[in-house]
Motif scaffolding. Structure first.
Motif, PDB file in Angstrom:
ATOM      1  N   GLN A  96       0.942  -1.432  -0.238  1.00 14.08           N
ATOM      2  CA  GLN A  96       0.116   0.125   0.043  1.00 14.08           C
ATOM      3  C   GLN A  96       0.702   1.065  -0.014  1.00 14.08           C
ATOM      4  OE1 GLN A  96      -3.324  -0.651  -0.294  1.00 14.08           O
ATOM      5  NE2 GLN A  96      -3.887   1.547  -0.609  1.00 14.08           N
ATOM      6  N   ASP A  97       2.050   1.228   0.921  1.00 14.40           N
ATOM      7  CA  ASP A  97       2.802   2.442   0.823  1.00 14.40           C
ATOM      8  C   ASP A  97       3.879   2.482  -0.069  1.00 14.40           C
ATOM      9  OD1 ASP A  97       1.104   3.444   2.882  1.00 14.40           O
ATOM     10  OD2 ASP A  97       2.363   2.544   4.243  1.00 14.40           O
ATOM     11  N   SER A  98       4.291   1.528  -0.757  1.00 20.38           N
ATOM     12  CA  SER A  98       5.318   1.401  -1.517  1.00 20.38           C
ATOM     13  C   SER A  98       5.066   1.468  -3.052  1.00 20.38           C
ATOM     14  CB  SER A  98       6.179  -0.026  -1.445  1.00 20.38           C
ATOM     15  OG  SER A  98       5.247  -1.113  -1.766  1.00 20.38           O
ATOM     16  N   HIS A  99       3.666   0.943  -3.453  1.00 17.86           N
ATOM     17  CA  HIS A  99       3.630   0.900  -5.041  1.00 17.86           C
ATOM     18  C   HIS A  99       2.144   2.017  -5.217  1.00 17.86           C
ATOM     19  CE1 HIS A  99       6.168  -2.343  -4.988  1.00 17.86           C
ATOM     20  NE2 HIS A  99       6.261  -2.393  -6.201  1.00 17.86           N
ATOM     21  N   ALA A 100       2.253   2.693  -6.086  1.00 20.56           N
ATOM     22  CA  ALA A 100       1.276   3.426  -6.576  1.00 20.56           C
ATOM     23  C   ALA A 100       0.502   2.443  -7.805  1.00 20.56           C
ATOM     24  CB  ALA A 100       1.471   5.016  -7.336  1.00 20.56           C
ATOM     25  N   TRP A 101      -0.853   2.507  -7.827  1.00 24.13           N
ATOM     26  CA  TRP A 101      -1.518   1.561  -9.205  1.00 24.13           C
ATOM     27  C   TRP A 101      -2.295   2.542  -9.886  1.00 24.13           C
ATOM     28  CZ3 TRP A 101      -5.566  -1.966  -6.516  1.00 24.13           C
ATOM     29  CH2 TRP A 101      -6.055  -2.643  -7.652  1.00 24.13           C
ATOM     30  N   LEU A 102      -2.103   2.515 -11.093  1.00 26.40           N
ATOM     31  CA  LEU A 102      -2.626   2.903 -12.029  1.00 26.40           C
ATOM     32  C   LEU A 102      -3.296   2.002 -12.905  1.00 26.40           C
ATOM     33  CD1 LEU A 102      -0.355   5.751 -13.084  1.00 26.40           C
ATOM     34  CD2 LEU A 102      -2.291   6.122 -11.721  1.00 26.40           C
ATOM     35  N   GLN A 103      -4.493   2.453 -13.675  1.00 26.98           N
ATOM     36  CA  GLN A 103      -5.172   1.513 -14.878  1.00 26.98           C
ATOM     37  C   GLN A 103      -5.125   2.319 -16.002  1.00 26.98           C
ATOM     38  OE1 GLN A 103      -8.661  -0.915 -14.528  1.00 26.98           O
ATOM     39  NE2 GLN A 103      -9.657   0.765 -15.969  1.00 26.98           N
ATOM     40  N   LEU A 104      -4.418   2.007 -17.129  1.00 25.96           N
ATOM     41  CA  LEU A 104      -4.667   2.402 -18.413  1.00 25.96           C
ATOM     42  C   LEU A 104      -5.662   1.697 -19.048  1.00 25.96           C
ATOM     43  CD1 LEU A 104      -3.450   4.315 -20.472  1.00 25.96           C
ATOM     44  CD2 LEU A 104      -1.828   2.798 -21.111  1.00 25.96           C
ATOM     45  N   SER A 105      -6.603   2.208 -19.732  1.00 29.00           N
ATOM     46  CA  SER A 105      -7.635   1.484 -20.534  1.00 29.00           C
ATOM     47  C   SER A 105      -7.715   2.060 -21.979  1.00 29.00           C
ATOM     48  CB  SER A 105      -8.723   1.484 -19.864  1.00 29.00           C
ATOM     49  OG  SER A 105      -9.368   2.618 -19.514  1.00 29.00           O
ATOM     50  N   GLY A 106      -8.729   1.308 -22.666  1.00 27.78           N
ATOM     51  CA  GLY A 106      -8.880   1.952 -23.952  1.00 27.78           C
ATOM     52  C   GLY A 106      -8.361   1.032 -24.962  1.00 27.78           C
ATOM     53  N   CYS A 107      -8.835   1.380 -26.407  1.00 30.71           N
ATOM     54  CA  CYS A 107      -8.362   0.837 -27.601  1.00 30.71           C
ATOM     55  C   CYS A 107      -6.933   1.266 -27.868  1.00 30.71           C
ATOM     56  CB  CYS A 107      -9.161   1.114 -28.699  1.00 30.71           C
ATOM     57  SG  CYS A 107      -9.693   2.797 -29.095  1.00 30.71           S
ATOM     58  N   HIS A 108      -6.312   2.170 -27.392  1.00 29.24           N
ATOM     59  CA  HIS A 108      -5.221   2.547 -27.799  1.00 29.24           C
ATOM     60  C   HIS A 108      -3.978   2.129 -26.587  1.00 29.24           C
ATOM     61  CE1 HIS A 108      -6.295   4.709 -31.114  1.00 29.24           C
ATOM     62  NE2 HIS A 108      -7.165   5.518 -30.252  1.00 29.24           N
ATOM     63  N   VAL A 109      -4.167   1.202 -25.545  1.00 26.89           N
ATOM     64  CA  VAL A 109      -3.320   0.955 -24.469  1.00 26.89           C
ATOM     65  C   VAL A 109      -1.830   0.579 -25.164  1.00 26.89           C
ATOM     66  CG1 VAL A 109      -4.849   0.424 -22.839  1.00 26.89           C
ATOM     67  CG2 VAL A 109      -3.913  -1.209 -24.343  1.00 26.89           C
ATOM     68  N   ALA A 110      -1.641  -0.262 -26.080  1.00 21.54           N
ATOM     69  CA  ALA A 110      -0.429  -0.621 -26.640  1.00 21.54           C
ATOM     70  C   ALA A 110       0.282   0.426 -27.205  1.00 21.54           C
ATOM     71  CB  ALA A 110      -0.596  -1.805 -27.444  1.00 21.54           C
ATOM     72  N   GLU A 111      -0.473   1.262 -28.006  1.00 19.35           N
ATOM     73  CA  GLU A 111       0.156   2.424 -28.670  1.00 19.35           C
ATOM     74  C   GLU A 111       0.698   3.412 -27.657  1.00 19.35           C
ATOM     75  OE1 GLU A 111      -2.780   1.289 -29.373  1.00 19.35           O
ATOM     76  OE2 GLU A 111      -3.107   1.268 -31.881  1.00 19.35           O
ATOM     77  N   VAL A 112       0.068   3.622 -26.650  1.00 22.55           N
ATOM     78  CA  VAL A 112       0.385   4.663 -25.503  1.00 22.55           C
ATOM     79  C   VAL A 112       1.455   4.006 -24.926  1.00 22.55           C
ATOM     80  CG1 VAL A 112       0.083   5.296 -23.099  1.00 22.55           C
ATOM     81  CG2 VAL A 112      -1.886   5.470 -24.969  1.00 22.55           C
ATOM     82  N   MET A 113       1.639   2.678 -24.458  1.00 20.05           N
ATOM     83  CA  MET A 113       2.815   2.147 -23.756  1.00 20.05           C
ATOM     84  C   MET A 113       3.962   2.116 -24.697  1.00 20.05           C
ATOM     85  SD  MET A 113       1.915   1.981 -20.695  1.00 20.05           S
ATOM     86  CE  MET A 113       3.285   0.931 -20.130  1.00 20.05           C
ATOM     87  N   ALA A 114       3.984   2.066 -25.932  1.00 22.03           N
ATOM     88  CA  ALA A 114       5.028   1.738 -26.967  1.00 22.03           C
ATOM     89  C   ALA A 114       5.708   3.198 -26.602  1.00 22.03           C
ATOM     90  CB  ALA A 114       4.479   1.636 -28.360  1.00 22.03           C
ATOM     91  N   LYS A 115       5.209   4.238 -26.176  1.00 23.58           N
ATOM     92  CA  LYS A 115       5.716   5.503 -26.228  1.00 23.58           C
ATOM     93  C   LYS A 115       6.783   5.582 -25.099  1.00 23.58           C
ATOM     94  CE  LYS A 115       3.011   8.716 -28.833  1.00 23.58           C
ATOM     95  NZ  LYS A 115       2.401  10.081 -28.830  1.00 23.58           N
ATOM     96  N   VAL A 116       6.490   4.896 -24.031  1.00 23.98           N
ATOM     97  CA  VAL A 116       7.147   4.895 -22.845  1.00 23.98           C
ATOM     98  C   VAL A 116       7.927   3.657 -22.255  1.00 23.98           C
ATOM     99  CG1 VAL A 116       5.749   6.631 -21.764  1.00 23.98           C
ATOM    100  CG2 VAL A 116       5.375   4.470 -21.395  1.00 23.98           C
ATOM    101  N   CYS A 117       7.703   2.548 -23.132  1.00 21.55           N
ATOM    102  CA  CYS A 117       8.349   1.086 -22.624  1.00 21.55           C
ATOM    103  C   CYS A 117       8.705   0.338 -23.783  1.00 21.55           C
ATOM    104  CB  CYS A 117       7.082   0.369 -21.952  1.00 21.55           C
ATOM    105  SG  CYS A 117       7.420  -1.202 -21.398  1.00 21.55           S
ATOM    106  N   GLY A 118      10.033  -0.308 -23.783  1.00 24.78           N
ATOM    107  CA  GLY A 118      10.453  -0.951 -24.994  1.00 24.78           C
ATOM    108  C   GLY A 118       9.835  -2.329 -24.834  1.00 24.78           C
ATOM    109  N   VAL A 119       8.926  -2.844 -24.299  1.00 23.99           N
ATOM    110  CA  VAL A 119       8.473  -4.185 -24.329  1.00 23.99           C
ATOM    111  C   VAL A 119       7.416  -4.033 -25.493  1.00 23.99           C
ATOM    112  CG1 VAL A 119       7.190  -6.067 -22.902  1.00 23.99           C
ATOM    113  CG2 VAL A 119       9.170  -4.654 -22.077  1.00 23.99           C
ATOM    114  N   ASP A 120       7.184  -5.014 -26.109  1.00 23.99           N
ATOM    115  CA  ASP A 120       6.255  -5.249 -27.150  1.00 23.99           C
ATOM    116  C   ASP A 120       4.845  -5.692 -26.273  1.00 23.99           C
ATOM    117  OD1 ASP A 120       4.152  -5.724 -29.008  1.00 23.99           O
ATOM    118  OD2 ASP A 120       5.542  -6.985 -30.151  1.00 23.99           O
TER     119      ASP A 120
END
Length: 189
Positions: A96-120
């Motif tokens: 609870q105190d160590s990790h924040a938790w977000l949810q990214l949703s929608g039809c563009h999740v993979a494209e959004v993550m490609a901008k910030v993460c090198g994993v396919d």
């Protein structure tokens, strides 16, 4: 795509106030099983629970439990509060105190993550139930593909002190797709 609501198009929800907890040890799987949790059979996999929560297996003997929206995480909070040290090799890992938790949703999740993460993170390479422990926007994250055919979504956990920075990086990456932050109430409607 303008007819899609923000959650379906591209949305970021801060779930940091919902309970989450971890357990580690040789006896953790057996203990979680007696508590009624369905466990992934392999590391870096996650399973949705009947109550809407999630269990992610981060290693051979480490599990991360994410609370359900249905009960606002009450079950997970109770597990953490009721845990006691015994002779069993099952150790509490407060998150609870160590990790924040977000949810990214929608039809563009993979494209959004490609901008910030090198994993396919496209569905064919990172299907529902997959877990990646990697780097995004230059910080360590845990990514869980909690999507369905109807609603692609990722749960993203990062260091809590980095939450403001990471939200900014995500919102910047989402801008091209009309992404926006939404409140928890948007998930409940």
């Amino acid at each position: 795509m303008t007819s899609l609501n923000p959650i379906e198009r591209c949305a970021l929800v801060d779930l940091t106030d919902l309970p989450r907890v971890g357990f580690r040890g040789l006896d953790s799987a057996a203990w979680l099983g007696t508590r009624g949790y369905q466990l992934p059979e392999a590391s870096n996999r996650a399973l949705a629970q009947p109550d809407g929560g999630w269990v992610a297996r981060l290693s051979q003997t480490e599990y991360l439990l994410l609370g359900s929206l249905a009960d606002r995480g009450a079950r997970i909070a109770a597990e953490e509060a009721g845990w006691q040290l015994t002779d069993a090799a099952n150790y509490l890992l407060p998150r609870q105190d160590s990790h924040a938790w977000l949810q990214l949703s929608g039809c563009h999740v993979a494209e959004v993550m490609a901008k910030v993460c090198g994993v396919d993170l496209r569905p064919q390479a990172f299907p529902a139930g997959s877990v990646a422990q990697t780097s995004a926007a230059r910080i360590n994250v845990i990514l869980i593909n909690a999507g369905t055919d109807e609603l692609p979504r990722f749960h993203i956990l990062c260091d809590r002190p980095s939450l403001e920075y990471f939200q900014g990086a995500m919102l910047d990456a989402m801008d091209e797709f009309g992404g926006q932050p939404v409140g928890l109430d948007a998930l409940l409607s």
